[in-house]
Motif scaffolding. Structure first.
Motif, PDB file in Angstrom:
ATOM      1  N   LYS A  56     -39.158  34.802   7.719  1.00  0.00           N
ATOM      2  CA  LYS A  56     -39.550  36.136   7.340  1.00  0.00           C
ATOM      3  C   LYS A  56     -41.448  35.651   7.263  1.00  0.00           C
ATOM      4  N   ILE A  57     -41.476  37.391   7.520  1.00  0.00           N
ATOM      5  CA  ILE A  57     -42.836  37.623   8.189  1.00  0.00           C
ATOM      6  C   ILE A  57     -43.981  37.974   6.897  1.00  0.00           C
ATOM      7  N   PRO A  58     -44.939  37.411   6.210  1.00  0.00           N
ATOM      8  CA  PRO A  58     -45.542  37.630   4.574  1.00  0.00           C
ATOM      9  C   PRO A  58     -45.361  38.811   4.790  1.00  0.00           C
ATOM     10  N   ASP A  59     -45.762  39.106   3.222  1.00  0.00           N
ATOM     11  CA  ASP A  59     -45.864  40.410   3.193  1.00  0.00           C
ATOM     12  C   ASP A  59     -47.205  40.194   1.756  1.00  0.00           C
ATOM     13  N   PRO A  60     -48.280  40.584   3.001  1.00  0.00           N
ATOM     14  CA  PRO A  60     -49.627  40.485   1.823  1.00  0.00           C
ATOM     15  C   PRO A  60     -49.204  40.693   0.587  1.00  0.00           C
ATOM     16  N   ILE A  61     -48.570  41.620   0.319  1.00  0.00           N
ATOM     17  CA  ILE A  61     -49.485  42.193  -1.476  1.00  0.00           C
ATOM     18  C   ILE A  61     -48.240  41.147  -1.977  1.00  0.00           C
ATOM     19  N   GLU A  62     -47.044  40.929  -1.472  1.00  0.00           N
ATOM     20  CA  GLU A  62     -46.401  40.494  -2.139  1.00  0.00           C
ATOM     21  C   GLU A  62     -46.490  39.279  -2.402  1.00  0.00           C
ATOM     22  N   GLU A  63     -47.050  38.354  -1.475  1.00  0.00           N
ATOM     23  CA  GLU A  63     -48.101  37.121  -1.258  1.00  0.00           C
ATOM     24  C   GLU A  63     -49.354  36.974  -2.591  1.00  0.00           C
ATOM     25  N   ALA A  64     -49.668  37.826  -2.915  1.00  0.00           N
ATOM     26  CA  ALA A  64     -50.970  38.212  -3.907  1.00  0.00           C
ATOM     27  C   ALA A  64     -49.978  38.443  -4.830  1.00  0.00           C
ATOM     28  N   GLU A  65     -48.419  38.866  -5.407  1.00  0.00           N
ATOM     29  CA  GLU A  65     -48.069  39.193  -6.608  1.00  0.00           C
ATOM     30  C   GLU A  65     -47.820  37.261  -7.304  1.00  0.00           C
ATOM     31  N   LEU A  66     -47.316  36.997  -5.625  1.00  0.00           N
ATOM     32  CA  LEU A  66     -46.973  35.322  -5.975  1.00  0.00           C
ATOM     33  C   LEU A  66     -47.622  34.622  -7.081  1.00  0.00           C
ATOM     34  N   PHE A  67     -48.855  34.461  -6.191  1.00  0.00           N
ATOM     35  CA  PHE A  67     -50.390  33.983  -6.449  1.00  0.00           C
ATOM     36  C   PHE A  67     -50.279  34.288  -7.883  1.00  0.00           C
ATOM     37  N   LEU A  68     -50.565  35.397  -8.669  1.00  0.00           N
ATOM     38  CA  LEU A  68     -50.765  35.731  -9.398  1.00  0.00           C
ATOM     39  C   LEU A  68     -49.912  35.385 -10.925  1.00  0.00           C
ATOM     40  N   GLU A  88     -58.535  53.724  -3.789  1.00  0.00           N
ATOM     41  CA  GLU A  88     -58.997  52.514  -3.788  1.00  0.00           C
ATOM     42  C   GLU A  88     -57.852  51.862  -2.980  1.00  0.00           C
ATOM     43  N   GLY A  89     -56.758  51.749  -2.975  1.00  0.00           N
ATOM     44  CA  GLY A  89     -55.852  50.985  -2.396  1.00  0.00           C
ATOM     45  C   GLY A  89     -55.073  50.753  -3.199  1.00  0.00           C
ATOM     46  N   THR A  90     -54.206  49.161  -2.930  1.00  0.00           N
ATOM     47  CA  THR A  90     -53.617  48.713  -3.614  1.00  0.00           C
ATOM     48  C   THR A  90     -53.568  48.262  -5.458  1.00  0.00           C
ATOM     49  N   LEU A  91     -53.291  49.006  -5.874  1.00  0.00           N
ATOM     50  CA  LEU A  91     -53.770  48.830  -7.866  1.00  0.00           C
ATOM     51  C   LEU A  91     -52.804  48.108  -8.111  1.00  0.00           C
ATOM     52  N   LEU A  92     -52.643  46.844  -8.489  1.00  0.00           N
ATOM     53  CA  LEU A  92     -51.429  45.919  -9.088  1.00  0.00           C
ATOM     54  C   LEU A  92     -52.271  46.233 -11.024  1.00  0.00           C
ATOM     55  N   THR A 117     -57.496  37.263  -5.990  1.00  0.00           N
ATOM     56  CA  THR A 117     -56.436  37.939  -5.425  1.00  0.00           C
ATOM     57  C   THR A 117     -56.210  38.412  -4.029  1.00  0.00           C
ATOM     58  N   ASN A 118     -57.631  39.055  -3.711  1.00  0.00           N
ATOM     59  CA  ASN A 118     -58.150  39.736  -2.566  1.00  0.00           C
ATOM     60  C   ASN A 118     -58.177  38.161  -1.333  1.00  0.00           C
ATOM     61  N   ILE A 119     -58.072  37.782  -1.473  1.00  0.00           N
ATOM     62  CA  ILE A 119     -58.499  36.314  -0.480  1.00  0.00           C
ATOM     63  C   ILE A 119     -57.173  35.790   0.061  1.00  0.00           C
ATOM     64  N   ILE A 131     -57.255  44.800  -2.780  1.00  0.00           N
ATOM     65  CA  ILE A 131     -56.142  45.363  -4.451  1.00  0.00           C
ATOM     66  C   ILE A 131     -57.069  44.855  -5.019  1.00  0.00           C
ATOM     67  N   VAL A 132     -56.832  45.936  -5.934  1.00  0.00           N
ATOM     68  CA  VAL A 132     -57.073  46.544  -7.541  1.00  0.00           C
ATOM     69  C   VAL A 132     -56.576  46.146  -8.918  1.00  0.00           C
ATOM     70  N   LEU A 133     -57.145  45.560  -9.958  1.00  0.00           N
ATOM     71  CA  LEU A 133     -56.298  44.369 -10.538  1.00  0.00           C
ATOM     72  C   LEU A 133     -56.617  45.060 -11.724  1.00  0.00           C
ATOM     73  N   ASP A 134     -55.883  45.612 -12.660  1.00  0.00           N
ATOM     74  CA  ASP A 134     -56.155  46.793 -13.823  1.00  0.00           C
ATOM     75  C   ASP A 134     -55.203  45.744 -15.017  1.00  0.00           C
ATOM     76  N   ALA A 135     -55.885  46.344 -15.755  1.00  0.00           N
ATOM     77  CA  ALA A 135     -55.289  45.239 -17.032  1.00  0.00           C
ATOM     78  C   ALA A 135     -55.612  46.141 -18.329  1.00  0.00           C
ATOM     79  N   GLU A 136     -53.883  46.991 -19.050  1.00  0.00           N
ATOM     80  CA  GLU A 136     -54.404  47.936 -19.900  1.00  0.00           C
ATOM     81  C   GLU A 136     -55.625  48.535 -20.064  1.00  0.00           C
ATOM     82  N   ASN A 137     -55.618  49.762 -18.675  1.00  0.00           N
ATOM     83  CA  ASN A 137     -56.361  50.887 -18.627  1.00  0.00           C
ATOM     84  C   ASN A 137     -57.685  50.111 -18.340  1.00  0.00           C
TER      85      ASN A 137
END
Length: 207
Positions: A56-68, A88-92, A117-119, A131-137
């Motif tokens: 499997k070639i890692p998916d960058p966003i999936e790896e970021a989600e696994l980290f979180l 602005e990019g990918t919003l998590l 997460t971006n690292i 990657i942009v992190l948001d929480a409850e807007n």
């Protein structure tokens, strides 16, 4: 599972079997041929299937989600992650019952977590990801707070004709204030100082 061996009557079938089992598109797998198929004696006896190894070639966003997810598990927090794509990019977007600890004072904890997460995501990407992190807007609520602050201070500068120096802010928050006051009549903004103590100064715009 990062690697696995699959078989088939042909190389193509073996690869297809692996991709179907993993529910993975072809571009997300590296293929190594281990054994070519052979028909055996008289084309009947000792038939040998093709054997391939898929990685499997890692998916960058999936790896970021696994980290979180690992961070939240370690902190014993029940947090779900929703992914959307924006300008602005990918919003998590994070949701859960105890997000205050993840947001922190004026979003400082959320910003630090976004940085990490971006690292992680960019470690697995050939092109730069944002990657942009948001929480409850929180990001939108914070933007409105900063714009309200900028408007009030700009009015003070115009009234008193004295510049105002704001407290140190991270780059993304300074950017919001600069952008909001860029077209505000009568004032100008600039930044002064070194990180992490860089401040915005709102001054009277002279003709």
């Amino acid at each position: 599972m990062k690697k696995a061996v699959f078989t088939g009557r042909t190389i193509e079938e073996a690869v297809k079997n692996g991709l179907q089992e993993w529910n993975l598109p072809a571009e997300r797998a590296k293929v190594t041929v281990l054994e070519q198929p052979s028909k055996g004696l008289f084309g009947l006896i000792g038939v040998k299937e093709a054997k391939v190894e898929l990685e499997k070639i890692p998916d960058p966003i999936e790896e970021a989600e696994l980290f979180l997810a690992e961070v939240f598990r370690t902190m014993e927090l029940d947090v779900s992650i929703e992914r959307t794509e924006g300008e602005e990019g990918t919003l998590l977007n994070l949701s859960g019952p105890e997000l205050g600890i993840l947001i922190g004072r004026r979003g400082q904890t959320l910003d630090a977590l976004q940085y990490l997460t971006n690292i992680v995501g960019n470690r697995y990407s050939n092109a730069h990801l944002r990657i942009v992190l948001d929480a409850e807007n929180f990001r939108e609520r914070r933007r409105k707070t900063l714009e309200d602050l900028a408007r009030r201070l700009a009015q003070r500068v115009i009234k008193t004709r004295k510049e105002v120096v704001l407290e140190p802010m991270p780059p993304q928050e300074r950017k919001i204030i600069h952008a909001y006051l860029q077209s505000y009549s009568g004032v100008k903004t600039f930044s002064k100082g070194d990180e992490p103590n860089r401040r915005i100064i709102i001054a009277l715009r002279t003709p």
